[in-house]
Structures are given as C-alpha cells and as structure tokens.
Design an enzyme around this catalytic site. Structure first.
Site, short mmCIF file in Angstrom:
data_model
loop_
_atom_site.label_atom_id
_atom_site.label_comp_id
_atom_site.label_asym_id
_atom_site.label_seq_id
_atom_site.Cartn_x
_atom_site.Cartn_y
_atom_site.Cartn_z
N HIS A 235 0.79 -1.24 0.00
CA HIS A 235 0.00 0.00 0.00
C HIS A 235 0.82 1.28 0.00
O HIS A 235 0.24 2.36 -0.05
CB HIS A 235 -0.94 0.03 1.20
CG HIS A 235 -2.18 -0.77 1.02
ND1 HIS A 235 -3.30 -0.30 0.39
CD2 HIS A 235 -2.47 -2.05 1.37
CE1 HIS A 235 -4.24 -1.24 0.37
NE2 HIS A 235 -3.76 -2.31 0.97
N LYS B 21 -8.48 14.43 3.26
CA LYS B 21 -7.64 13.23 3.36
C LYS B 21 -6.79 13.40 4.61
O LYS B 21 -6.77 14.48 5.20
CB LYS B 21 -6.74 13.08 2.12
CG LYS B 21 -5.96 14.36 1.77
CD LYS B 21 -5.23 14.29 0.43
CE LYS B 21 -6.14 14.30 -0.77
NZ LYS B 21 -6.00 13.08 -1.58
N ARG B 22 -6.07 12.34 5.04
CA ARG B 22 -5.18 12.49 6.18
C ARG B 22 -4.18 13.62 5.91
O ARG B 22 -3.77 13.84 4.76
CB ARG B 22 -4.44 11.18 6.47
CG ARG B 22 -5.33 10.12 7.13
CD ARG B 22 -5.79 10.55 8.52
NE ARG B 22 -4.71 10.54 9.48
CZ ARG B 22 -4.53 9.61 10.41
NH1 ARG B 22 -5.38 8.60 10.53
NH2 ARG B 22 -3.53 9.68 11.25
N LYS C 250 -14.04 8.82 -5.60
CA LYS C 250 -15.34 9.20 -5.03
C LYS C 250 -15.78 10.55 -5.58
O LYS C 250 -16.95 10.75 -5.95
CB LYS C 250 -15.26 9.23 -3.50
CG LYS C 250 -15.06 7.84 -2.90
CD LYS C 250 -14.53 7.87 -1.47
CE LYS C 250 -14.01 6.49 -1.10
NZ LYS C 250 -13.25 6.48 0.16
N THR D 273 -8.23 6.88 -3.11
CA THR D 273 -9.58 6.43 -3.47
C THR D 273 -10.58 7.57 -3.34
O THR D 273 -11.63 7.55 -3.97
CB THR D 273 -10.02 5.24 -2.58
OG1 THR D 273 -9.72 5.55 -1.21
CG2 THR D 273 -9.31 3.97 -2.98
N LYS E 228 1.04 14.59 0.93
CA LYS E 228 -0.24 14.94 0.29
C LYS E 228 -0.32 16.45 -0.03
O LYS E 228 -1.22 16.89 -0.73
CB LYS E 228 -1.41 14.50 1.17
CG LYS E 228 -1.48 12.97 1.32
CD LYS E 228 -2.60 12.56 2.26
CE LYS E 228 -2.59 11.08 2.57
NZ LYS E 228 -3.21 10.27 1.50
#
Length: 843
Positions: free
Chosen positions: A378, A569-570, A681, A677, A575
C-alpha cells in the site's frame, strides 16, 4: 395518514431506493414498535431519539438474519473456496443506511418512520461511525467487503474489534486536539458476540526442540472473543461475515503467580491482557515499533488462522470428520489476502501450525503457505515500512523468530545459487536487516511467503516492480501484479448522492449499480440540455444542503454559489496540503491587490486528521486555520474567498462533502500516493479533479481524457531528475515573487500576529528539507488553478466535463477490482446468481 406525495417524492418511490410496498411498510412499523417495547423496554412517552434509532436498527437487522444464516448454510453445502481478507483496519462508517440500500428497504423504512411521526435522516445521524481505520487502507477493506458480498464470493473480513477507534478531532484555538472515540458506549446493534468460538492466543514463553517435534511452552495466554457483523451484498440475498476479535483475559489469568494472596491485584491485572484490543494505532503511512502493536498484529493472525483451519477441517467434503489431517487441498479451499504487511505474521504462523502442530513436512508446508497467501503493498514511503526489532520478537514470539530465520536461510540459499558472489544482493534481499539493531523486514517476508504481490494502481505497481522490490521482481517476475483500487458504488453513489443516482437511472436504467462500466452510456447525453441542467441542479442542491449543514454544525456561513474547492484526506507532508495553502494565500494577495477586479468566488475546504505524534502535520492544521482566520475576517475579501477547515473528517462527513464538491484536489508529489480512493469518489460524484500524475489520477486521466482533468506539475521522471540534480527550494523562492510574498507572510507572523514565530518550523522545512518539493510545483499549480477559474465561469462547459468524468468513472468500482483479485489471485469466479430469499424454499 401519509401526506399525498409530490411528483419528486413519487419518482423517488420508483427510484433506486426500492419500491415501498404497503405490506413492507406495515411490517416495518410493527417490527419497530415491537423492538421499542421488547428490546429497548420503552414506550413512546419516554423514548429518546436514540431509542428510535436503535428500534429501527434492530428492525432492519431482522431482515438480515434469515439471509445471513442461509448464506452461511449455502457455503457449508457448496463448500466453495473461501477468501479471507486480513486487515488491522476496517473503516466501516455507519451501517443503517447502507443495509437499507443493499436490502432495497430504504423507501419502506422512510415511509414507515414518516407514518410514525419521525424523520429517517434525523435517526440516521444518531448512529456512531465505526471508525476502525485511519484512512484509505481501512476504507478500502470496507469497500472490498461490500463488493465481495455483492459478487457472491464466500469471503470473510478478519480484524480487531478496537474498543476505541480513530480519535475524534476537535479544533481548539486552531490546533488539533484528540479525544477518545468511545463508539461502543451505547452498544452496537450490528454485531453478534460469539463466545462459543473463543480461541486462545499465546505470547512469550520459550521453545523446546524434542524428539517428537518442536514445542512452544510456558506461554502467556490471551483469549480472542469473536464478534460478527453481517455484510450484505446488493439485492442478491448474500450476507457475508466480518469477524472482529476482542481480547479477554482467561479466568486463571495471573492467579497462578498471585497465590501470595493478592487476589484483587490479580483481577485488576486482567486489563493488561485485554489492552490488546483497546485502541487503534492512529498512524497513517508511518511505522511506530511499539510492542503493543506487534501483539495486536499477532493476536488477529493467531485467532484468525485457528478459525480458518477449523472451518477447513470441518467443511463438508463428503466428510464431517474434524480430524482431517491432509492439508494438500488447503490452498484449493483457502485464500488469505494480507492487507499490507500488518498481518504478515500469517506466514510464519501458518508454517508453525502446519509443521509443529499438524506435523506436515517443512517443504510441503512452505509450498502450501505460499500457494495460500497473497500480499497487497500500500505504500512506497520508507518510513511506513514495518521493520520489527529482532529483540522484540525473541521475547514475544520466539518460535516465529526461529521459523523466520529458517525461511530466510532457505530464501538466501536460493538467491546465492542464482547470483553467486553477489553479497550486496543477499544483503538487500534478506528478511533480516543487519545493523546496530537487527530488524525483520516484514515486506520482504510477505514477498517470499506469497504467490502474488500487488500494488494498488498501475503507476504504483510499476514503482513496486522497478524500485521497491526490484531484486525480488528479477527473481520471480510472475509474482507481481497490479490491482487498481476501487470504491463501492452503493455507498459512494447510491447512498450519498441519491439525486445523482436517480437522474442517471432515469437515463440508463439501474444496471450501473452492480456494473459501473454502464456509466459509459451517459456519453450519449453529453450535449443533452435537459441532462446538463439536471446534473447542475443536483450539484447545486447538494451544495445548498452541505452549506446548511456547515452553518448548523460549525456556525460558518458560506456562499453556496461559490466554487466548492475540496481537499479531504489524512494530513501528511506528501499529500501537500501546504501547496493548497500557498494557493489560498496567493488568491488572497491578488484580491487584496485588486479589490475591484471580478474574481471567481471560492470556498476552499480542507479536512483531515493528523497523527497525534506527527508535529509537522499538526502545524499544517494550525496554518490552515490561521489562514482562514485572516481571510474570512478581511472585509476587502467578502464573499470572494473563504478558507474552512472541516473538523473531524470521517466516513459520515465524506458522504456529505463529496457530493457537494466542485473541485477535488489530488496534489501529492508524483510517485508518493500509491493510489488514492477519495479521487475516485469525487469523480463519480461530479467534481472535476485538479491533480498530479500520481496514483490512480493517471488512470482517471486515461479513462476521461487528460483534457477533462486539470493535470499539472512534475511527473515521476521529473521528480527523479530533480533528485539527481538536487532540489533547491531557494531558487523557486527567489524567482517567483508571489511565492516569496506568501512564504514571507507565513514567516513574519502575518497569519499569526499573536505568535509571530509560530510557523518557523513549517517555513524552515519548506526552504531547507522538503522531501516533497512543494515549491517545484507551485508555478504550474497556480497556473492550472487559473484554468479552473476560467472553466468555472462557463457553467455549461463545466457541467459537460463533469458528465464526461462521471461517464468515464466506471473502471473505479471495487466490483471490478475484486473481480480481478478473484480471477487472477484467488482463483475463484464471481457469481451473478442470487441466493433464494429466506421466504422461498432453498434450491
């Protein structure tokens, strides 16, 4: 009497929410009242809204029970190959609405609850999220369970029933504060405890090599109590099981040592054993080598493997004899999927059971183990890879350490024979890392112990093959696969965006719900003015609803006609929420500089949790809230720009914000986000994506056409080239005036006037050790955001691009992902045939 239905309501009744038959409605009411009386022991005079939620939950659960029992009977009779999905996280969210959707009960319940003078949506809001996950990995497991049930696979999710899930996030003075998530406080109507299947798990002790084999003795025992949660497929009468283990101390726990008379002390010490399932570790993409976490990992594995073997032995093979000792057929009847390395101990544990307990020959046991297990990787971030100290294993799992040493020796002998004299290759490929602290590399253990290794998006799987596991790929290229992630369209379209699901079903029928590739049919309507108008109208309704929710929950007023620009998101440096911050500041400076100019109004929403020990992530949250504080209170800005931090982002909040978003931000440095993911969405819910060529964004751009996303910034090759050259943040700072202005403002305390040095760590990181090269993509990002503004000013063209994105999102269904796992890894075929419902005779 029910009020007469408006046209919109009547349309909903023949919509994807299921037809509300009169009999069903009466049945639901009757059952609801019965549960209120007999289960909750209340009447309507004293019942609270929470009582009503529980009465409804039990009513809906009743509809699952017959199907659940029948599904398990059906598996017992047919004896299919069983799929075991092992994960330390299952981020399930709420269960009530999902169950109604999958059983086709939503309208019957809606009508019944309305007739009882209650509001269904109000009751749904009372349910606690089952927050047994951190982010993507845990939510993926939940989507996979939904797809496996919908595809009729005999699948089981196995994990831990954490008493406390992911913490609740409060923002206090702009800082994240964590509070415990006591999600079980009022009870969980969806689980069934199964004390009759309680199993022992052993820790510590020592190993004895005797004439009749190896014995692991003098261990400490903890009991694993299973709790089962039903997992319904979509309208196929299949109900699978998620089994989560809870730790219990045995009744004689400590009493043997405590016969010095301190009975009270001994009973209190039972907590030590039961702490194993107390709390979810709140780290996302970060390894923290704590002994309690290693205990959790072995606990879930040891309990699950005993369960798997019990089920294998007693399954109907024309043989009810529970002492079947031939394990030859084990890999034909059992598939174990490891969700990351967290359940990696399955490999040595299966070896231990086969060799020490079942007396299978070592080589045969190794062949069985490899054919049974498969591993999903992952992440490529080095700090996320699990590397456990050998010293910890020696103490906690001495027999497993011996087995790992033996497996590694076998593996290295093979490598040495193929590459004689290549000592460096042996060092790189060893499961044991030498050094001041010897460590076990769990990823290497997974690769050698599995018959299939997969990444979760094409670009990620390429990186896995060409860099992370390059040596292993050269050794066994056939082992390595790609399985691009997906999301369940039941929760992430039908449930969270019924308005959109309805107008889609009106145009192309309901087949898309279980075959998302049918969304391609929407391409015919890309120039259909009615459809364009309907899609825009649904989005506007979702935005109004979310704006009302924000106002009610957080007392913030936003402009519902503004662009909803969302990054949820986290919080993590890779990110690049900081890149988003720099854009917000740049927009702000442009507005301040030219207040009379017309700007495309935006509401920038950023949400996500930071791991409690991750200092930089917590500073990023403080920066976002501080920027909002300044911008949202500047009269020159007015309605043109707002920056909102969405507190306590979780599954149930995602279900509200995603359908309302116009723009989805997926801006990680190329080569760092394995898949993502959330990106999928947003796509299926009619937002456009601004993003880098990273993770599944690459495949989204391929499906919809790169010109229908806002793609910017360095590609993986550019990042690698910049690494070779050496990334120098100062060059960008010196040459880009708007960037310099933004950094100087953060640095000088413009956004933190009461503590001017507040963000020195953030600025220092960006200037001198930014692994994720925020400044290198700043110019391209700002320019790309300008293109977003341009298109947003042309609502018709914007909506046409939205329709094309929705139409091209079909690949990203977890049904497609699971079908690929089933055929290419597990060796089973999905089945479209529904099991007969409980009210009909069995086949």
């Amino acid at each position: 009497m029910a009020a007469p239905l408006s046209d919109g309501e009547r349309r909903k009744q023949i919509s994807v929410r299921g037809i509300a038959g009169l009999g069903d409605v009466a049945e639901v009411r009757k059952s609801f009242n019965r549960h209120l009386h007999f289960t909750l022991v209340k009447d309507r005079n004293v019942a609270t809204p929470r009582d009503y939620y529980f009465a409804l939950a039990h009513t809906v659960r009743d509809h699952l029970v017959g199907r659940w029992i029948r599904t398990q009977q059906h598996y017992y009779e047919r004896d299919p190959k069983r799929i075991y999905y092992l994960s330390l996280e299952f981020y399930m969210g709420r269960t009530l609405q999902n169950t109604m959707v999958n059983l086709g009960l939503q309208n019957a319940c809606d009508e019944a609850i309305y007739q009882l003078g209650l509001d269904l949506e109000e009751l749904e809001e009372i349910e606690e999220d089952a927050g047994l996950g951190n982010g993507g990995l845990g939510r993926l497991a939940a989507c996979f369970l939904d797809s496996m049930a919908t595809l009729g696979l005999a699948a089981y999710g196995y994990g831990i029933r954490y008493e406390f899930g992911i913490f609740n996030q409060k923002i206090v003075d702009g800082w994240q504060v964590e509070e415990a998530d006591d999600w079980l406080r009022y009870g969980n109507p969806w689980e069934k405890a199964r004390p009759e299947y309680m199993l022992p798990v052993h820790f510590y002790g020592r190993v004895e090599h005797t004439a009749d084999g190896v014995k692991w003795i003098d261990t400490q025992v903890v009991l694993a109590m299973p709790y089962d949660t039903p997992v319904p497929g979509y309208k196929n009468n299949t109900v699978n099981t998620m089994r989560l283990w809870s730790a219990k101390a045995p009744n004689d726990f400590n009493l043997q040592e405590f016969n010095m008379g301190d009975y009270i002390e001994a009973v209190l010490d039972r907590n030590l054993a039961e702490n194993i399932s107390r709390v979810l570790y709140p780290n996302d993409n970060f390894f923290e080598g704590k002994e309690l976490r290693l205990k959790q990992e072995y606990f879930v594995v040891a309990a699950t493997l005993q369960d798997i073997i019990r089920r294998f032995k007693s399954s109907k093979f024309g043989c009810r004899d529970p002492v079947r000792t031939c394990f030859e057929t084990f890999p034909d009847k059992v598939a174990i999927q490891l969700n990351d390395t967290h359940p990696a101990l399955s490999i040595p544990e299966l070896m231990r059971i086969l060799v020490d307990v079942e007396k299978v020959d070592w080589d045969k046991a190794w062949e069985i183990t490899k054919r049974t297990c498969a591993y999903t990787n992952h992440t490529v971030l080095p700090e996320a890879l699990e590397r456990w100290p050998v010293s910890m294993f020696e103490k906690l799992l001495p027999r497993h350490l011996e087995i790992i040493y033996a497996l590694n020796q076998m593996h290295l002998d093979r490598v040495a024979a193929l590459y004689p004299g290549d000592i460096d290759r042996l060092r790189r490929m060893s499961v044991i890392e030498e050094g001041d602290c010897k460590r076990i590399n769990m990823a290497h253990l997974c690769v050698i112990g599995s018959h299939a290794v997969n990444g979760v998006a094409r670009i990620h799987s390429d990186i896995v093959r060409n860099s992370v596991f390059k040596d292993f790929y050269e050794l066994e290229p056939e082992k390595f696969q790609n399985k691009t992630n997906g999301i369940t369209p039941r929760r992430w379209l039908l449930l969270c965006n019924p308005g959109l699901a309805d107008i889609i079903a009106e145009k192309i029928g309901e087949g898309f719900i279980t075959d998302l590739s049918q969304l391609k049919k929407l391409l015919e309507f890309i120039d259909n003015e009615t459809f364009i108008r309907d899609v825009a109208k649904v989005k506007q309704e979702n935005k109004l609803k979310f704006a009302a929710y924000l106002e009610e929950q957080y007392k913030v007023k936003i402009n519902p006609t503004s662009m909803f620009d969302v990054q949820v998101k986290r919080i993590h440096e890779y990110k690049r929420q900081l890149l988003n911050c720099l854009h917000a500041i740049t927009l702000y400076n442009r507005i301040r500089c030219n207040p009379s100019k017309s700007f495309v109004p935006r509401t920038i929403m950023i949400g996500g949790k930071a791991a409690p020990g991750y200092h930089m992530a917590k500073m990023i949250i403080k920066l976002i809230t501080s920027i909002g504080e300044v911008i949202n209170n500047d009269p020159y800005v007015g309605d043109k720009l707002k920056v909102i931090f969405l507190e306590n982002y979780r599954v149930s909040l995602a279900e509200k914000v995603i359908p309302a978003a116009d723009l989805s931000q997926q801006i990680s440095t190329a080569g760092t986000e394995a898949s993502g993911t959330g990106n999928m969405k947003f796509m299926v819910n009619g937002a456009l994506t601004i993003g880098t060529m990273d993770g599944a964004n690459v495949e989204m751009a391929e499906e919809a056409g790169e010109e229908n996303l806002f793609i910017f910034g360095m590609r993986v090759e550019d990042v690698e080239a910049l690494d070779r050259k050496g990334y120098n943040a100062r060059e960008y700072y010196e040459s880009l005036p708007e960037l310099r202005q933004a950094i100087d403002q953060i640095s000088s305390g413009f956004f933190s006037p009461r503590d001017p040095g507040c963000f020195k760590d953030v600025v220092n990181m960006l200037m001198y050790h930014d692994r994720f090269k925020v400044f290198a993509d700043y110019e391209a990002y700002i320019k790309c955001q300008g293109q977003v503004d341009q298109l947003f000013m042309d609502p018709r063209e914007w909506t046409r691009k939205v329709i094309r994105n929705i139409a091209c999102s079909g690949k990203f269904s977890s049904d497609r992902t699971i079908t690929e796992y089933a055929r290419e890894i597990w060796g089973v075929e999905p089945s479209a045939t529904a099991i007969p419902p409980p009210n009909l005779p069995r086949n």
